[in-house]
Design an enzyme around this catalytic site. Structure first.
Site, PDB file in Angstrom:
ATOM      1  N   CYS A 129      -0.354  -5.946  -0.512  1.00  0.00           N
ATOM      2  CA  CYS A 129       0.382  -5.797   0.747  1.00  0.00           C
ATOM      3  C   CYS A 129       0.627  -4.306   1.002  1.00  0.00           C
ATOM      4  CB  CYS A 129       1.722  -6.506   0.636  1.00  0.00           C
ATOM      5  SG  CYS A 129       1.543  -8.219   0.139  1.00  0.00           S
TER       6      CYS A 129
ATOM      7  N   ARG B 126      -4.834  -3.287   3.939  1.00  0.00           N
ATOM      8  CA  ARG B 126      -4.434  -3.780   2.608  1.00  0.00           C
ATOM      9  C   ARG B 126      -4.052  -5.250   2.639  1.00  0.00           C
ATOM     10  NH1 ARG B 126      -2.177   0.583  -0.692  1.00  0.00           N
ATOM     11  NH2 ARG B 126      -0.757  -0.917  -1.586  1.00  0.00           N
TER      12      ARG B 126
ATOM     13  N   TRP C 179      -0.494  -9.805   2.406  1.00  0.00           N
ATOM     14  CA  TRP C 179      -1.650 -10.573   1.941  1.00  0.00           C
ATOM     15  C   TRP C 179      -1.042 -11.669   1.088  1.00  0.00           C
ATOM     16  CZ3 TRP C 179      -4.254 -10.966  -3.050  1.00  0.00           C
ATOM     17  CH2 TRP C 179      -5.461 -11.662  -2.965  1.00  0.00           C
TER      18      TRP C 179
ATOM     19  N   ASN D  48       5.506  -5.939  -2.635  1.00  0.00           N
ATOM     20  CA  ASN D  48       4.074  -6.094  -2.910  1.00  0.00           C
ATOM     21  C   ASN D  48       3.964  -6.449  -4.386  1.00  0.00           C
ATOM     22  OD1 ASN D  48       1.296  -5.926  -3.074  1.00  0.00           O
ATOM     23  ND2 ASN D  48       1.290  -3.693  -3.297  1.00  0.00           N
ATOM     24  N   GLY D  49       3.395  -7.614  -4.684  1.00  0.00           N
ATOM     25  CA  GLY D  49       3.267  -8.024  -6.089  1.00  0.00           C
ATOM     26  C   GLY D  49       3.575  -9.513  -6.229  1.00  0.00           C
TER      27      GLY D  49
ATOM     28  N   GLU E 166     -24.905  -6.726  -5.032  1.00  0.00           N
ATOM     29  CA  GLU E 166     -23.996  -6.035  -4.120  1.00  0.00           C
ATOM     30  C   GLU E 166     -24.313  -6.382  -2.666  1.00  0.00           C
ATOM     31  OE1 GLU E 166     -21.303  -4.664  -4.179  1.00  0.00           O
ATOM     32  OE2 GLU E 166     -21.169  -3.448  -2.370  1.00  0.00           O
TER      33      GLU E 166
ATOM     34  N   LYS F 115     -21.645  -7.984   0.013  1.00  0.00           N
ATOM     35  CA  LYS F 115     -21.364  -7.381   1.324  1.00  0.00           C
ATOM     36  C   LYS F 115     -21.504  -8.434   2.421  1.00  0.00           C
ATOM     37  CE  LYS F 115     -19.562  -4.113   0.619  1.00  0.00           C
ATOM     38  NZ  LYS F 115     -19.320  -4.288  -0.756  1.00  0.00           N
TER      39      LYS F 115
ATOM     40  N   GLU G 104     -18.711 -11.224   2.207  1.00  0.00           N
ATOM     41  CA  GLU G 104     -17.300 -10.900   2.453  1.00  0.00           C
ATOM     42  C   GLU G 104     -17.020 -10.486   3.894  1.00  0.00           C
ATOM     43  OE1 GLU G 104     -15.599  -7.653   0.254  1.00  0.00           O
ATOM     44  OE2 GLU G 104     -17.499  -6.613   0.155  1.00  0.00           O
TER      45      GLU G 104
ATOM     46  N   HIS H 284     -36.546 -20.320 -12.774  1.00  0.00           N
ATOM     47  CA  HIS H 284     -35.901 -21.216 -13.759  1.00  0.00           C
ATOM     48  C   HIS H 284     -34.871 -22.118 -13.099  1.00  0.00           C
ATOM     49  CE1 HIS H 284     -37.940 -19.059 -16.929  1.00  0.00           C
ATOM     50  NE2 HIS H 284     -37.569 -17.930 -16.358  1.00  0.00           N
TER      51      HIS H 284
ATOM     52  N   LYS I 233      -7.803  -5.063   0.718  1.00  0.00           N
ATOM     53  CA  LYS I 233      -8.570  -3.903   0.247  1.00  0.00           C
ATOM     54  C   LYS I 233      -8.473  -3.732  -1.260  1.00  0.00           C
ATOM     55  CE  LYS I 233     -11.113  -0.307   0.287  1.00  0.00           C
ATOM     56  NZ  LYS I 233     -12.571  -0.551   0.357  1.00  0.00           N
TER      57      LYS I 233
HETATM   58  C1  AGP Z   1     -15.808  -4.843  -2.338  1.00  0.00           C
HETATM   59  O1  AGP Z   1     -16.463  -4.788  -1.084  1.00  0.00           O
HETATM   60  C2  AGP Z   1     -14.588  -5.721  -2.336  1.00  0.00           C
HETATM   61  N1  AGP Z   1     -13.671  -5.341  -1.361  1.00  0.00           N
HETATM   62  C3  AGP Z   1     -14.008  -5.913  -3.721  1.00  0.00           C
HETATM   63  O2  AGP Z   1     -14.974  -6.602  -4.481  1.00  0.00           O
HETATM   64  C4  AGP Z   1     -13.628  -4.629  -4.506  1.00  0.00           C
HETATM   65  O3  AGP Z   1     -14.783  -3.923  -4.883  1.00  0.00           O
HETATM   66  C5  AGP Z   1     -12.904  -5.064  -5.791  1.00  0.00           C
HETATM   67  O4  AGP Z   1     -11.731  -5.748  -5.426  1.00  0.00           O
HETATM   68  C6  AGP Z   1     -12.572  -3.897  -6.720  1.00  0.00           C
HETATM   69  O5  AGP Z   1     -11.753  -2.981  -6.044  1.00  0.00           O
HETATM   70  P1  AGP Z   1     -11.502  -1.541  -6.729  1.00  0.00           P
HETATM   71  O6  AGP Z   1     -12.825  -0.834  -6.779  1.00  0.00           O
HETATM   72  O7  AGP Z   1     -10.509  -0.860  -5.830  1.00  0.00           O
HETATM   73  O8  AGP Z   1     -10.959  -1.784  -8.113  1.00  0.00           O
END
Ligand code: AGP
Length: 640
Positions: A2, A27, A75, A101-102, A513, A517, A520, A536, A635
């Site tokens: 958050c 965030r 969040w 936040n937490g 990766e 992308k 997400e 396989h 984020k």
């Molecule tokens: C990546 O596009 C995502 N938003 C997510 O997988 C991110 O890489 C992951 O949460 C790790 O975040 P960090 O690099 O800030 O630790």
């Protein structure tokens, strides 16, 4: 994760909170709210949904005035996104407001205890329980002769030393916050205001970031610097168990765990302009186009052509200590984990050091054997990912050195590691990580050269890699210049429901990766897989409706990867190939081709990442998705 912001000073607080929350919205964006002391009334405005649709409209229709306030973007962890579950939350009296936040793990036990003494709750959140607990202690602190301090057995979380130490504070609100936090198990970054104290915000952190922004005649609290960089560049990064009492004129910090807090004033490295979108439609697109500069920033001052090596200022390990490393465990999450996989290929090839890549959250909870000469390396853009922070702390608990590759200066992981390397990529606002990924790949290549040159890597080979890295920014410019071509191809496949991303060798992690992308930001099901592994079993899923993005650069695996590609084609799976300029074969077997500049094999991952970022971006935009704030995401994930 958050977003939190607080302000105390002479200015109208409402616009400062709203603008700060807008900068924090990446965030977490399930809901947003503010609490402002308007005269001697504590007014709360909070709403489900994004700021522009919810809170901003609410503040227009029901404005609040004042110079003291706190704000929050959520969040959701406990309780679904809703108006009532939005922060801030009030205590029983309605005169104390809290943003958090937490995750408070023992919130139910605390809630039961408060219910038994007549408390009533409006929401399903752990934060409202904390607000009531603070209010409960505040009442006790204000009632003459009351004990106030919680009974010894209730201070579940704090190690013995911390239960009794900690400099006292004369402020009853600060005391009440300390009392309440002594009962909390879990993580928090909080800001608290009280109607009785028109010039005070109390902040505290354990496991979730919180900083003080130092102004002139005004001060700020925030979960990250993006929220306040427009007002001040002077900040104090709070440490775990710190409790800060902030007024317009000063701030005091105590630590629940030690006698005094370690307060250091730092200067932010980036400017307000870095954290705005500018001419781009989305932060993600801006950050994709920043990547030539990102690589330059990652290389700056670290290429030693004289010595045919790379150099770092912050590893805090001597050459002898680096030579003695006989295994590296890299722990990370998400995109950073994919970068770590490339790091494994780079370090094992160039430095011949065994590397094991672990999901951070797995590393912490299995008793992995670690030899004395094993070093843990964590990778994290935010430096706040709870899983990755836990891995760092676990390695240190077991007596191992822990290094970090991090982007956010002053982040928890940066401060708790024994040494490390900053990405210097500037703020990454888009939830989907792009420039931090490419920065990490560049740094891992430099690190592999550095480690290799302490062993048997030849000067010639090292210089080949270094020169190839120095050529990358220009090569990325040429790739970015093809953006419209990528957009055309992306639109062609935007309606597909399933994708595969396949490759082998150095670009296998980039297939993973590319799939992440796409997943997400467009919400399309996409799987990254080893091209060789498909036969396989997973090849059963290939059909004319399932496009495959095939990374097939001209590298040592080319012939085998092309053979795997033929297997997909034989089953009529549409193929979008990423190939090397000048490849005469690929056009005959792929439906669409994206060409990459010719490069050394260890450099291909950096080049291949960018077209896949743009491919995902254009598909998501075509599908009308919110690219910078994808559903269900945040984020940085500061909960395990
Ligand atoms: C990546 O596009 C995502 N938003 C997510 O997988 C991110 O890489 C992951 O949460 C790790 O975040 P960090 O690099 O800030 O630790």
């Amino acid at each position: 994760m958050c977003g939190i912001i607080g302000y105390v000073g002479k200015k109208a607080v409402s616009p400062i909170l709203l603008e700060g929350l807008r900068r924090l919205e990446y965030r977490g964006y399930d809901s947003a709210g503010v609490a402002v002391l308007d005269g001697d009334e504590l007014l709360v405005r909070k709403k489900k949904g994004k700021i522009s649709e919810g809170l901003a409209r609410l503040l227009k229709s029901q404005p609040v005035a004042g110079n003291l306030g706190i704000g929050h973007t959520r969040w959701a962890t406990h309780g679904p996104p809703s108006d009532i579950n939005s922060h801030p939350h009030l205590d029983q009296s309605g005169r104390i407001a809290v943003v958090h936040n937490g995750v408070i793990e023992n919130y139910d036990a605390l809630r039961q205890k408060l219910l038994a003494t007549g408390h009533k709750f409006k929401s399903g959140t752990d934060t409202e329980v904390l607000a009531h607990l603070i209010g409960d202690y505040y009442e006790k602190r204000r009632t003459p002769g009351s004990a106030g301090v919680p009974p010894a057995d209730s201070r579940a979380e704090l190690p013995t030393r911390q239960r009794d130490a900690g400099a006292p504070s004369s402020n009853p609100l600060t005391q009440a916050v300390c009392d309440a936090l002594r009962e909390v198990i879990g993580t928090y970054g909080i800001a608290v205001i009280c109607a009785d104290q028109p010039d005070t915000i109390v902040g505290a952190r354990r496991g979730s970031p919180l900083i003080i922004g130092i102004g002139t005649g005004e001060n700020f609290l925030a979960s990250d610097a993006n929220a306040i960089v427009a007002h001040t560049k002077k900040v104090v990064y709070l440490n775990d168990y710190d409790v800060a009492t902030v007024t317009s004129a000063r701030f005091d910090v105590l630590n629940l765990g030690t006698d005094t807090a370690n307060v250091q004033v730092s200067k932010l490295e980036f400017s307000q302009e870095d954290a705005v979108r500018g001419k781009y439609e989305h932060f993600m697109l801006k950050e994709i186009f920043e990547q030539p500069r990102t690589v330059e920033n990652a290389l700056r001052g670290r290429v030693d052509n004289e010595g045919a090596t790379a150099k770092f200022g912050g590893l805090n390990l001597t050459s002898a200590e680096l030579r003695s490393i006989d295994r590296i465990v890299i722990a990370a999450s998400g995109t950073s984990w994919h970068a770590a996989l490339v790091g494994e290929y780079l370090i094992e090839e160039l430095a011949q050091i065994p590397v094991e890549v672990e999901f951070a959250h797995e590393f912490c909870y299995r008793n992995a054997p670690l030899e004395k000469s094993t070093v843990l390396l964590v990778v994290s853009q935010s430096g706040e990912t709870a899983d990755t922070l836990a891995a760092l702390r676990e390695a240190k608990r077991r007596g191992h050195r822990a290094l970090a590759i991090v982007n956010v200066v002053g982040s928890t992981i940066a401060r708790e590691s024994d040494g490390g390397i900053y990405m210097h990529a500037g703020p990454e606002i888009g939830v989907a990580s792009t420039k931090a990924f490419v920065s990490t790949l560049t740094i891992l290549a430099l690190l592999a050269v550095h480690l290799g040159r302490l062993r048997n890597l030849s000067a010639r080979r090292a210089l080949e890699i270094l020169h190839a890295l120095e050529a990358v920014p220009k090569q990325l410019e040429s790739i970015l210049a093809q953006n419209n071509a990528f957009k055309k191809i992306a639109k062609k496949y935007a309606k597909a429901d399933d994708f595969f991303f396949l490759s082998r060798g150095y670009t296998f992690p980039i297939a993973l990766e590319g799939a992440l992308k796409l997943k997400e930001i467009s919400y399309i099901h996409a799987e990254g897989y080893s091209a060789a592994e498909m036969k396989h079993g997973p090849i059963a899923l290939i059909d004319p409706k399932t496009p495959t993005v095939f990374l097939v650069p001209q590298d040592s695996m080319y012939d085998k990867t092309m053979a795997n590609l033929a297997m997909i084609r034989a089953r009529k799976g549409p193929i979008i190939a990423l190939a090397t300029e000048g490849d005469k074969q690929i056009g005959k077997v792929a439906n669409d081709v994206i060409y990459l500049p010719k490069a050394l094999e260890p450099i291909n991952p950096i080049l291949a990442a960018v077209p896949l970022q743009l491919f995902a971006y254009h598909i998501a935009v075509t599908r009308g998705c919110d690219v910078d704030k994808p559903r269900n995401l945040a984020k940085s994930v500061t909960v395990e």
